[in-house]
Scaffold this motif. Structure first.
Motif, short mmCIF file in Angstrom:
data_model
loop_
_atom_site.label_atom_id
_atom_site.label_comp_id
_atom_site.label_asym_id
_atom_site.label_seq_id
_atom_site.Cartn_x
_atom_site.Cartn_y
_atom_site.Cartn_z
N ALA A 35 0.83 -1.21 0.00
CA ALA A 35 0.00 0.00 0.00
C ALA A 35 0.86 1.25 0.00
N ASN A 53 0.33 14.05 -3.36
CA ASN A 53 -0.67 13.14 -3.90
C ASN A 53 -0.24 12.53 -5.23
N ARG A 67 -4.11 -0.33 -2.82
CA ARG A 67 -4.41 0.10 -1.45
C ARG A 67 -3.68 1.39 -1.10
N PHE A 68 -4.32 2.14 -0.21
CA PHE A 68 -3.80 3.44 0.20
C PHE A 68 -4.07 3.62 1.68
N SER A 70 -3.80 6.46 4.65
CA SER A 70 -3.55 7.87 4.96
C SER A 70 -3.60 8.07 6.47
N LEU A 99 -6.64 1.65 -7.84
CA LEU A 99 -6.96 1.91 -6.43
C LEU A 99 -8.34 1.37 -6.11
N ARG A 101 -9.00 0.31 -2.32
CA ARG A 101 -9.22 0.38 -0.87
C ARG A 101 -8.40 1.51 -0.26
N VAL A 102 -9.06 2.31 0.58
CA VAL A 102 -8.39 3.40 1.28
C VAL A 102 -8.70 3.29 2.76
N LEU A 104 -8.23 5.30 6.27
CA LEU A 104 -7.96 6.65 6.76
C LEU A 104 -7.87 6.64 8.29
N ALA A 120 -13.90 11.77 0.59
CA ALA A 120 -14.28 10.35 0.47
C ALA A 120 -15.65 10.19 -0.16
N LEU A 128 -14.80 2.34 -4.73
CA LEU A 128 -13.73 2.46 -3.75
C LEU A 128 -14.25 2.13 -2.36
N VAL A 130 -13.71 2.61 1.44
CA VAL A 130 -13.04 3.57 2.33
C VAL A 130 -13.44 3.22 3.76
#
Length: 159
Positions: A35, A53, A67-68, A70, A99, A101-102, A104, A120, A128, A130
Motif C-alpha cells: 500500500a 498526492n 491500497r492506500f 492515509s 486503487l 481500498r483506502v 484513513l 471520500a 472504492l 473507504v
C-alpha cells in the motif's frame, strides 16, 4: 476554466520514499501490506498537496497497487480548490490505475475530518472501499485482510 495542476513526482529514494517534506507529509510504499502510505505531518499548500498526492499515485502505479493508507491524524484543513482537484483529477486517475481500498486514520482536527469526509464521499462507493480507523495498526490490518465489498463509512473497532 480548468487549471492544470499536475506536477512531476520525483523518483523514490533508496528507502522507497516518494515525497518527504518535514512538517507537511511523507509518502512511502509499504511493501508489507502493498500500500501507499501517506503520513501527514501538518498543513500543505496547494503545490505541496498536489506533489504529495502525485507521488502517492506514482507509487501506486509503479507497484501495481490497489491500497492506500492515509495517516491523517496531523492533517490540517484542505483548501476547497485542492479538494476539487483531488476529486475531479487525481481520484479518476488513481481508480483507473487500480486503487480499490483506502484506510484513513481519523484527523485530530474536526475541520480536517470534515474535509476528509467530503473527499471520500466524492467517490462512488461502488468504485472504492473507504474505512476510518483510530490507529495505523488497525488500518494496516484491514488493508492486509481479504477484499471487502465497497463502502464508505466509519469502519474499525475504535471509532
Amino acid at each position: 476554466m480548468k487549471v492544470e495542476r499536475r506536477v512531476e513526482a520525483a523518483l523514490p529514494d533508496a528507502d522507497g520514499v516518494y515525497f518527504n517534506h518535514p512538517g507537511v507529509a511523507v509518502v512511502t510504499w509499504d511493501a508489507t501490506i502493498r500500500a501507499v502510505h501517506i503520513e501527514w505531518q501538518g498543513w500543505a499548500d496547494s503545490t505541496e498537496f498536489v506533489a504529495l498526492n502525485e507521488a502517492g499515485l506514482r507509487a501506486l502505479m509503479e507497484h501495481h497497487g490497489s491500497r492506500f493508507l492515509s495517516d491523517s491524524r496531523k492533517m490540517k484543513v484542505v483548501r476547497q480548490s485542492d479538494q476539487d482537484w483531488l476529486s475531479g483529477d487525481l481520484f479518476p486517475r488513481a481508480l483507473a490505475a487500480g486503487l480499490r481500498r483506502v484506510a484513513l486514520i481519523v484527523p485530530k482536527s474536526a475541520l480536517a475530518m470534515t474535509n476528509v469526509d467530503r473527499i471520500a464521499d466524492s467517490v462512488p462507493a461502488t468504485q472504492l472501499a473507504v474505512a476510518y480507523f483510530a490507529t495505523v495498526e488497525e488500518a494496516r490490518e484491514w488493508l492486509a485482510g481479504p477484499p471487502v465489498a465497497s463502502f464508505h463509512g466509519r469502519q474499525g473497532n475504535s471509532i
